[in-house]
Design an enzyme around this catalytic site. Sequence first.
Site, PDB file in Angstrom:
ATOM      1  N   GLY A 107       0.783  -1.204   0.035  1.00  0.00           N
ATOM      2  CA  GLY A 107       0.039   0.040   0.214  1.00  0.00           C
ATOM      3  C   GLY A 107       0.868   1.289   0.056  1.00  0.00           C
ATOM      4  N   ARG A 162       0.913  -5.332  -5.053  1.00  0.00           N
ATOM      5  CA  ARG A 162       1.158  -6.295  -4.023  1.00  0.00           C
ATOM      6  C   ARG A 162       1.359  -7.541  -5.128  1.00  0.00           C
ATOM      7  NH1 ARG A 162      -0.605  -4.043   0.610  1.00  0.00           N
ATOM      8  NH2 ARG A 162      -2.493  -2.759   0.310  1.00  0.00           N
ATOM      9  N   ASP A 222       5.576  -4.896   5.986  1.00  0.00           N
ATOM     10  CA  ASP A 222       6.195  -6.257   6.038  1.00  0.00           C
ATOM     11  C   ASP A 222       6.128  -7.090   4.965  1.00  0.00           C
ATOM     12  OD1 ASP A 222       3.525  -6.563   6.451  1.00  0.00           O
ATOM     13  OD2 ASP A 222       3.506  -7.873   8.169  1.00  0.00           O
ATOM     14  N   THR A 241       4.215   2.355   5.515  1.00  0.00           N
ATOM     15  CA  THR A 241       2.884   1.933   5.489  1.00  0.00           C
ATOM     16  C   THR A 241       2.170   2.713   6.612  1.00  0.00           C
ATOM     17  OG1 THR A 241       1.502   0.260   6.188  1.00  0.00           O
ATOM     18  CG2 THR A 241       3.797   0.006   7.090  1.00  0.00           C
ATOM     19  N   ASP A 273      -0.198   1.773   8.217  1.00  0.00           N
ATOM     20  CA  ASP A 273      -0.835   1.029   9.479  1.00  0.00           C
ATOM     21  C   ASP A 273       0.105   1.060  10.650  1.00  0.00           C
ATOM     22  OD1 ASP A 273      -2.526   0.263   7.415  1.00  0.00           O
ATOM     23  OD2 ASP A 273      -1.369  -1.875   7.156  1.00  0.00           O
ATOM     24  N   ASP A 302       2.480  -0.918  11.615  1.00  0.00           N
ATOM     25  CA  ASP A 302       2.030  -2.388  12.154  1.00  0.00           C
ATOM     26  C   ASP A 302       3.718  -3.010  12.263  1.00  0.00           C
ATOM     27  OD1 ASP A 302       2.736  -2.396   9.430  1.00  0.00           O
ATOM     28  OD2 ASP A 302       0.831  -4.068   9.286  1.00  0.00           O
ATOM     29  N   ARG A 343      -5.376  -2.494   8.677  1.00  0.00           N
ATOM     30  CA  ARG A 343      -5.205  -4.370   8.743  1.00  0.00           C
ATOM     31  C   ARG A 343      -5.549  -4.776  10.219  1.00  0.00           C
ATOM     32  NH1 ARG A 343      -3.403  -6.824   4.139  1.00  0.00           N
ATOM     33  NH2 ARG A 343      -2.468  -5.036   2.989  1.00  0.00           N
TER      34      ARG A 343
HETATM   35  O1  F6P Z   1      -1.447  -1.747   4.380  1.00  0.00           O
HETATM   36  C1  F6P Z   1      -2.142  -0.395   4.045  1.00  0.00           C
HETATM   37  C2  F6P Z   1      -3.545  -0.638   4.024  1.00  0.00           C
HETATM   38  O2  F6P Z   1      -4.133   0.659   3.389  1.00  0.00           O
HETATM   39  C3  F6P Z   1      -4.258  -1.409   4.921  1.00  0.00           C
HETATM   40  O3  F6P Z   1      -4.464  -0.517   5.966  1.00  0.00           O
HETATM   41  C4  F6P Z   1      -5.579  -1.751   4.253  1.00  0.00           C
HETATM   42  O4  F6P Z   1      -6.213  -2.908   4.904  1.00  0.00           O
HETATM   43  C5  F6P Z   1      -5.062  -2.271   2.913  1.00  0.00           C
HETATM   44  O5  F6P Z   1      -3.801  -1.572   2.832  1.00  0.00           O
HETATM   45  C6  F6P Z   1      -5.813  -2.031   1.782  1.00  0.00           C
HETATM   46  O6  F6P Z   1      -5.214  -2.586   0.787  1.00  0.00           O
HETATM   47  P1  F6P Z   1      -5.723  -2.193  -0.728  1.00  0.00           P
HETATM   48  O7  F6P Z   1      -5.046  -0.989  -1.360  1.00  0.00           O
HETATM   49  O8  F6P Z   1      -5.224  -3.722  -1.497  1.00  0.00           O
HETATM   50  O9  F6P Z   1      -7.183  -2.146  -0.785  1.00  0.00           O
END
Ligand code: F6P
Length: 319
Positions: A11, A72, A103, A125, A127, A129, A171
Site C-alpha cells: 500500500g 502487491r 512487512d 505503511t 498501518d 504495524d 489491517r
Molecule cells: O497496508 C495499508 C492498507 O491501507 C491497509 O490499512 C488496508 O487494509 C490495505 O492496505 C488495503 O489494501 P488495498 O489497497 O489492496 O485495498
Amino acid sequence: MRRIGVLTSGGDAPGMNAAIRAVVRYAIYRNIEVLGIKKGYKGLIENDIKHMDLSSVADIIHRGGTILGTDRCEEFKTEEGFNKALDNIRYRDIDGIIVIGGDGSFQGARKLSLAGIPTIGIPGTIDNDLAYTEYTLGFNTALNTILDSISKIRDTSSSHERTNIIEVMGRNCGDLALYSGLAGGAEVVIIPEAPIDMDTICETIMRGKARGKKHSIIMLAEGSGNAYELKDAITNKFDVNIRCTVLGYIQRGGTPSAYDRLLGSRLGAKGAELLVGGTGNVVLGTKDNVIFNMDIDEALKIEKQFDYEAYELTKILSM
Ligand code: F6P
C-alpha cells in the site's frame, strides 16, 4: 557499488516520495547511479525500470502516493517470478536495492539479500504495524487526516445528537484507531488488541447521553469488524441514532505531514548511505527519533507491544 535500484511496494503511504527523492539525490551526491523500479517487485519481473536523475525527483516531496507506482506482487513469491526478477537485476547491473514498504515487502527484500543482492528496507505503511520501529512512514499523515475527519464528523454528529462509527484502516493493527481515538476524544475505541463486548459499548454511549453529551464517536479498526454490522448490533440492543463513516482511501492519500517528509528524507538518505557502503539485509527504523538499522530477520521476529496506557487513557478522558 556503482548502480542501485529503488522501489515502493504494498500500500502506498504519504512520505514515500520524500524517501525516493532522498535515495536518488543522496546516491547521485555520492556519484552512484539510481534506477527507479516501477510498480514494486512487478517492475523487476517485467524489467520496467528507468534511469533517475536529479530532476526525476523534482517537485515530489509534497505529494502523497508514490511516483514509482506500487503493487502487491504475488508472482514475485513464485520461483519463476523471483528468477525473472534476478535475471533483470543482473541484466541491468543493479548492485543493491532499496525497498520502501511494509512487512510483506520486507519478506521480498530478505529474499533478494539471501540471493546475494544487498537490499535495505525502509518502513513505509500507514498501518504502523512494524514492531521494530517507533513509526512507519505515512502513519503520521494518515493519523492527521483521520483527526481532521473526526472533527468534521463531530460537528454534524453534535448538531443531530447522533453516535457516529468511524471505521479506519490498519489491517490487524489498531494504532490508527487507537491514537486518533485518543487525540480525537472518541468515546469508544474498538481495536484487535483489546476486544470489547457489546454491553460495554452500549453502556458507554448510554452513560454519555445520560450526562448530556450531544454526540459520541466510536473509532473502529478495520481489523475488528465492519462499521455497518456494528451499527446493526448496537441498534439491536438499544434505541440510538447511529451513522457510519468508512474513511477508506481518503486516509491513505494526501500531502505528507512535516513529520513524514522529514522521516522520508532521513530514512531515504540513510538507506542510500548504507547501501552505497555495502550494507544489505537490514531494515531502517527510529527509536527516540534516532535512525538505526537492524537485520531483517531480527526485525520481523519482534512482536508489537500493545500501548495499554494509551488505550486506558482514552477511556478515562472520554468519561
Ligand atoms: O497496508 C495499508 C492498507 O491501507 C491497509 O490499512 C488496508 O487494509 C490495505 O492496505 C488495503 O489494501 P488495498 O489497497 O489492496 O485495498
